[in-house]
Design a protein around this motif. Structure first.
Motif, mmCIF file in Angstrom:
data_model
loop_
_atom_site.group_PDB
_atom_site.id
_atom_site.type_symbol
_atom_site.label_atom_id
_atom_site.label_comp_id
_atom_site.label_asym_id
_atom_site.label_seq_id
_atom_site.Cartn_x
_atom_site.Cartn_y
_atom_site.Cartn_z
ATOM 1 N N HIS A 187 -29.309 -38.470 55.850
ATOM 2 C CA HIS A 187 -29.314 -39.726 55.228
ATOM 3 C C HIS A 187 -30.800 -40.315 55.254
ATOM 4 C CE1 HIS A 187 -24.815 -39.617 55.412
ATOM 5 N NE2 HIS A 187 -25.123 -38.994 56.703
ATOM 6 N N ALA A 188 -31.679 -39.492 55.486
ATOM 7 C CA ALA A 188 -33.099 -39.917 55.388
ATOM 8 C C ALA A 188 -33.679 -40.523 54.200
ATOM 9 C CB ALA A 188 -33.868 -38.597 55.938
ATOM 10 N N PRO A 189 -34.635 -41.224 54.203
ATOM 11 C CA PRO A 189 -35.208 -41.679 53.334
ATOM 12 C C PRO A 189 -35.911 -40.677 52.373
ATOM 13 C CG PRO A 189 -36.130 -42.995 54.872
ATOM 14 C CD PRO A 189 -35.137 -41.984 55.636
ATOM 15 N N ARG A 190 -35.927 -40.654 51.214
ATOM 16 C CA ARG A 190 -36.513 -39.608 50.328
ATOM 17 C C ARG A 190 -38.344 -39.747 50.112
ATOM 18 N NH1 ARG A 190 -32.982 -35.537 48.748
ATOM 19 N NH2 ARG A 190 -30.839 -36.354 49.134
ATOM 20 N N ALA A 191 -38.643 -40.951 50.349
ATOM 21 C CA ALA A 191 -40.098 -41.150 50.246
ATOM 22 C C ALA A 191 -40.923 -40.564 51.150
ATOM 23 C CB ALA A 191 -40.508 -42.724 49.939
ATOM 24 N N ALA A 192 -41.863 -39.804 51.067
ATOM 25 C CA ALA A 192 -42.674 -38.989 52.251
ATOM 26 C C ALA A 192 -43.035 -39.915 53.330
ATOM 27 C CB ALA A 192 -43.640 -38.295 51.761
#
Length: 90
Positions: free
Chosen positions: A26-31
């Motif tokens: 579920h983590a954000p995709r943006a680095a």
């Protein structure tokens, strides 16, 4: 958090491993956002997170409990390895 997962008699995921894999699902995709979330939600550095995640990708109990996630991340890892080897030839 041990790094060697094969040293136990009854291999299984730790609660911390499950927490890491649940986060990854579920983590954000943006680095930048992901790195910040790793620090705040997991309380570890991104380097430690990615090292541990890479170990878990080859760990059978992780594959049993998170098959879709592990397969997707293995494809990403393999794609990056191929891309990296293609660019190193020049």
């Amino acid at each position: 958090m041990p790094y060697s997962l094969t040293m136990t008699e009854h291999p299984s995921l730790t609660d911390r491993d499950r927490e890491l894999l649940d986060f990854t699902e579920h983590a954000p995709r943006a680095a930048g956002a992901k790195e910040e979330a790793i620090r705040t939600q997991l309380g570890m550095t991104p380097v430690r997170y990615y090292r541990r995640l890479n170990i878990l990708l080859d760990y059978a109990p992780a594959m049993q409990e998170y098959p879709l996630l592990i397969k997707r991340l293995r494809r990403v890892r393999n794609r990056r390895a191929v891309t990296s080897s293609d660019t190193s030839e020049y």
